[in-house]
Write an enzyme that holds these catalytic residues in place. Structure first.
Site, short mmCIF file in Angstrom:
data_model
loop_
_atom_site.label_atom_id
_atom_site.label_comp_id
_atom_site.label_asym_id
_atom_site.label_seq_id
_atom_site.Cartn_x
_atom_site.Cartn_y
_atom_site.Cartn_z
N VAL A 191 45.88 45.44 47.42
CA VAL A 191 45.12 46.21 46.43
C VAL A 191 44.52 47.43 47.10
O VAL A 191 43.90 47.34 48.15
CB VAL A 191 44.00 45.34 45.82
CG1 VAL A 191 43.14 46.15 44.87
CG2 VAL A 191 44.60 44.14 45.11
N CYS A 192 44.71 48.58 46.47
CA CYS A 192 44.19 49.83 47.00
C CYS A 192 43.19 50.42 46.00
O CYS A 192 43.58 51.13 45.07
CB CYS A 192 45.33 50.81 47.27
SG CYS A 192 44.77 52.38 47.94
#
Length: 164
Positions: free
Chosen positions: A87-88
């Site tokens: 997840v960014c």
């Protein structure tokens, strides 16, 4: 006992006592407070609605000074989740200045964040992707250029998540 493990135990107990719509969390192994398994429920009125997406939150020993890493183990097609499931989002980036200048320091990790604020940010990301800095360029490009195909690919991920 480390301060970080006490804080994580408290946050886990709080989440169990007062559950929040949209996700649930628990430990991968009862002997390791630093590794959590979370279930993110696809938000209503989004392409991800009806999905049950599993992810791992990996906390560093110096939590909450540093953010955890979050990785989906369920397949999920989204501009801000790379192809390996990482997840960014801004609040999971180390505190301080962004060397590329995309994020203001207050958008990045702050020790006041909790597991709950992280997961609420992930649900918000599913609802409203950030196209300025995609982690999955192919997903971002497909969403922009071939939305019908993007919807189809997300629907496949939702179906698979329901079968896991």
């Amino acid at each position: 006992m480390e301060q970080s493990s006490l804080l994580l135990k408290k946050q886990l107990a709080d989440m169990r006592r007062v559950p929040v719509d949209g996700f649930s969390a628990g430990l991968v192994d009862d002997n390791d407070i630093y590794k959590w398994e979370v279930l993110v429920i696809g938000p209503p009125d989004t392409l991800y609605e009806g999905g049950f997406f599993k992810a791992i939150l990996d906390f560093p020993r110096d939590y909450p000074q540093k953010p955890p890493k979050m990785k989906f183990i369920s397949e999920i097609w989204h501009p801000n989740i790379d192809k390996e499931g990482n997840v960014c989002i801004s609040i999971l980036h180390d505190p301080g200045d962004d060397k590329w200048g995309y994020e203001r320091p207050e958008e990045r990790w702050l020790p006041v964040h909790t597991v709950e604020t992280i997961l609420l940010s992930v649900i918000s990301m599913l609802t409203d992707p950030n196209f300025e800095s995609p982690a999955n360029v192919d997903a971002a490009k497909m969403q922009r250029e071939n939305y019908a195909e993007f919807k189809k690919k997300v629907a496949q991920c939702v179906r698979r998540s329901q079968e896991e």
